[in-house]
Design an enzyme around this catalytic site. Structure first.
Site, PDB file in Angstrom:
ATOM      1  N   ALA A 178      33.169  46.743  66.723  1.00 17.11           N
ATOM      2  CA  ALA A 178      32.484  47.316  65.504  1.00 17.11           C
ATOM      3  C   ALA A 178      33.829  47.904  64.354  1.00 17.11           C
ATOM      4  O   ALA A 178      35.169  48.377  64.586  1.00 17.11           O
ATOM      5  CB  ALA A 178      32.581  48.349  66.075  1.00 17.11           C
ATOM      6  N   ARG A 198      19.346  50.822  56.568  1.00 19.61           N
ATOM      7  CA  ARG A 198      19.912  49.598  56.788  1.00 19.61           C
ATOM      8  C   ARG A 198      19.206  48.618  56.675  1.00 19.61           C
ATOM      9  O   ARG A 198      18.753  47.799  56.251  1.00 19.61           O
ATOM     10  CB  ARG A 198      20.131  49.301  58.122  1.00 19.61           C
ATOM     11  CG  ARG A 198      21.594  48.971  58.504  1.00 19.61           C
ATOM     12  CD  ARG A 198      22.115  48.640  59.520  1.00 19.61           C
ATOM     13  NE  ARG A 198      23.624  49.372  59.095  1.00 19.61           N
ATOM     14  CZ  ARG A 198      24.151  49.222  60.274  1.00 19.61           C
ATOM     15  NH1 ARG A 198      23.966  49.467  61.802  1.00 19.61           N
ATOM     16  NH2 ARG A 198      25.637  49.792  60.283  1.00 19.61           N
TER      17      ARG A 198
HETATM   18  C1  SIN Z   1      28.993  48.604  60.065  1.00 21.29           C
HETATM   19  O1  SIN Z   1      30.038  49.070  59.812  1.00 21.29           O
HETATM   20  O2  SIN Z   1      28.482  49.026  58.647  1.00 21.29           O
HETATM   21  C2  SIN Z   1      28.587  48.706  61.069  1.00 21.29           C
HETATM   22  C3  SIN Z   1      28.588  50.109  61.072  1.00 21.29           C
HETATM   23  C4  SIN Z   1      27.225  50.264  62.613  1.00 21.29           C
HETATM   24  O3  SIN Z   1      26.426  49.513  62.751  1.00 21.29           O
HETATM   25  O4  SIN Z   1      27.063  51.998  62.867  1.00 21.29           O
END
Ligand code: SIN
Length: 507
Positions: free
Chosen positions: A43, A274
């Protein structure tokens, strides 16, 4: 308790549950060496929490509800957001080095669909690695936790009183062992490994859904998969991520001619939700116009220092992000659906709990708000540990469990390619039906391997949802239904003929 608490999985949710279960003895199974094989360490963004002076739990909960496209349980969102700040502080206290300002406040990043900067971070893209390192140190030091590295759960042990009695696990030498437990907690993460293009470990193939369903648990919304818009497209499996924090810093999405395409798609441009950005990037790549994340101006020479993981991944693929736009493609990133639980992680099957990504608490709806996933692991892991400590003692009477058939590598790769093609960013009935036919054929040849059963849940949920909502986008049903509902499937729904036969036999 006569038996330990058994935790399957060692990402943030499993490790935090284990720590918070003290002083009860915990046995922690991790299929690989502790620290490998979980999405947590990869992450990048950080942990979303209302830590800033301009923020509040109510605002965080509101953003979570808005992102979830009509299906977020508002109580769950408030539970998540209210506990956020204290969980981040608790992680910081055990050594997770979140960035602080000189004045003492938290350094926070802004990510898509958040109203304010709210993501506690570590050195740009190091949050997951830093958190995992702190958790591993704490778990290794904890006297109440026994870690079994390389032990893979194959199936849950049924309890003769229709509950869960532990797991049947394979040790690193390949021997099978029943491990009895009063309470078993599934924390096995994602289904991303079912996709050919994923940002998660390929071993994450929806194991919790399959094991829990075999004991009667409900699988909720398995069709809701989140695609991260900016996986780095350098042909690696799994695909490395270019964190959304880069867009928060001002990086833009351009085509191969340098045209910035997101302002034409959404008023929030690169910081649109997203799913919107993922569909736009997918469309660019399909049309041949290409999609690139251009961070040359926003980050430039500071890349190695500010975003070391993204920098290293790009350089390994021959892309220097200081001077070149980064080729990007959407990749399966997060599963909003999973094993249905209450707000304490209880699955409804006596003795069986699920936490983190493999659980469906209702907090993400159809589309998870960025950086809510690490927080979910903390908040709901903590709540599950508290609830288990409060639960009455259970004595288990173990029934028999069978090991599932294995899927040969070539069949798995065929499955993954077809899931990416037909249950990806864009779906329709024709593609999903073709996928369903393939899954049936593979099952006829190889038996009901867990990856195939998980794929059945995903496909059946996606076929049944005749609308577009959040991460689920159907070209043949482009509209969002006026009232959203949840998909709820049990194992018998995937195998109706067998269920009928069983019923007839029982009558
Ligand atoms: C990211 O750092 O873009 C991913 C964070 C997430 O998926 O919450």
């Amino acid at each position: 308790m006569t038996h330990p608490i058994l935790i399957v999985g060692a990402g943030i949710a499993g490790l935090w549950t284990a720590l918070k279960a003290a002083p009860h003895p915990v046995v922690l199974l991790t299929g690989s060496t502790l620290g490998d094989g979980s999405s947590t360490g990869w992450a990048q963004g950080g942990v979303a929490a209302a830590l800033g002076p301009d923020d509040s739990a109510a605002l965080h909960a509101r953003d979570t509800v808005m992102a979830g496209a009509g299906l977020v349980d508002e109580t769950a969102a408030m539970v998540l957001a209210s506990a956020g700040a204290s969980e981040v502080r608790a992680l910081y206290d055990i050594g997770a080095g979140f960035e602080r300002k000189k004045t003492g406040g938290w350094s926070l990043s802004r990510e898509a669909a958040h109203s304010v900067a709210r993501v506690a971070r570590m050195k740009g893209d190091q949050a997951g690695a830093g958190i995992l390192a702190a958790l591993i140190t704490a778990v290794r030091e904890a006297d109440h936790i026994e870690i079994r590295d390389g032990w893979r759960a194959e199936a849950l042990l049924p309890d003769q009183a229709r509950g869960c009695a532990g797991v049947l696990a394979r040790d690193p030498e390949g021997r099978l062992h029943p491990i009895e437990a009063s309470h078993t907690v599934l924390a096995t993460g994602s289904i991303g490994g079912l996709y050919a293009v994923t940002t998660t470990p390929w071993t994450s193939q929806g194991q919790a859904m399959v094991m829990a369903a075999q004991l009667g648990a409900v699988i909720r919304d398995p069709e809701f998969v989140q695609f991260h818009p900016t996986a780095i497209d350098i042909g690696r499996d799994p695909a490395p991520l270019a964190t959304e924090a880069l867009r928060g810093e001002g990086a833009v999405l351009i085509d191969r001619n340098g045209h910035r395409f997101m302002p034409d798609v959404h008023e929030l441009a690169e910081l649109a939700p997203r799913d919107v950005v993922a569909r736009a990037v997918h469309a660019q790549n399909l049309s041949g116009a290409g999609a690139y994340l251009d961070a040359r101006e926003a980050v430039g020479a500071a890349f190695p220092d500010h975003f070391p993981a993204v920098f290293a991944a790009c350089m390994s693929g021959g892309v220097d992000p200081r001077t070149d736009p980064i080729p990007v493609a959407p990749a399966a990133h997060y599963h909003m659906g999973g094993v249905e639980t209450d707000l304490d992680g209880f699955t409804g099957v006596p003795g069986l709990w699920a936490v983190g990504e493999c659980a469906s608490t209702g907090v993400h709806g159809a589309n998870r708000l960025a950086s809510n996933s690490l927080l979910e692991g903390l908040v709901f892991g903590h709540r599950a540990a508290d609830a288990i400590r409060r639960a009455p003692s259970r004595t288990v009477k173990t029934g028999e469990a069978k090991t599932p058939p294995a899927l040969p590598h070539s069949a798995l790769q065929t499955l993954r390619a077809n899931i990416s093609a037909h249950a990806g960013v864009i779906r329709d009935a024709e593609g999903l039906s073709a996928l369903s036919t393939l899954i049936h054929a593979l099952e006829a040849e190889h038996g009901a391997a867990p990856a195939l059963v998980a794929a059945r849940f995903l496909t059946q949920g996606a076929l049944a949802r005749e609308e577009s909502r959040g991460g689920h986008s159907r070209t043949d049903f482009p509209h969002t239904a006026p009232r959203g509902g949840h998909t709820r499937l049990k194992l018998a729904d995937l195998y109706p003929a067998q269920a009928k036969l069983r019923q007839a036999g029982a009558a």
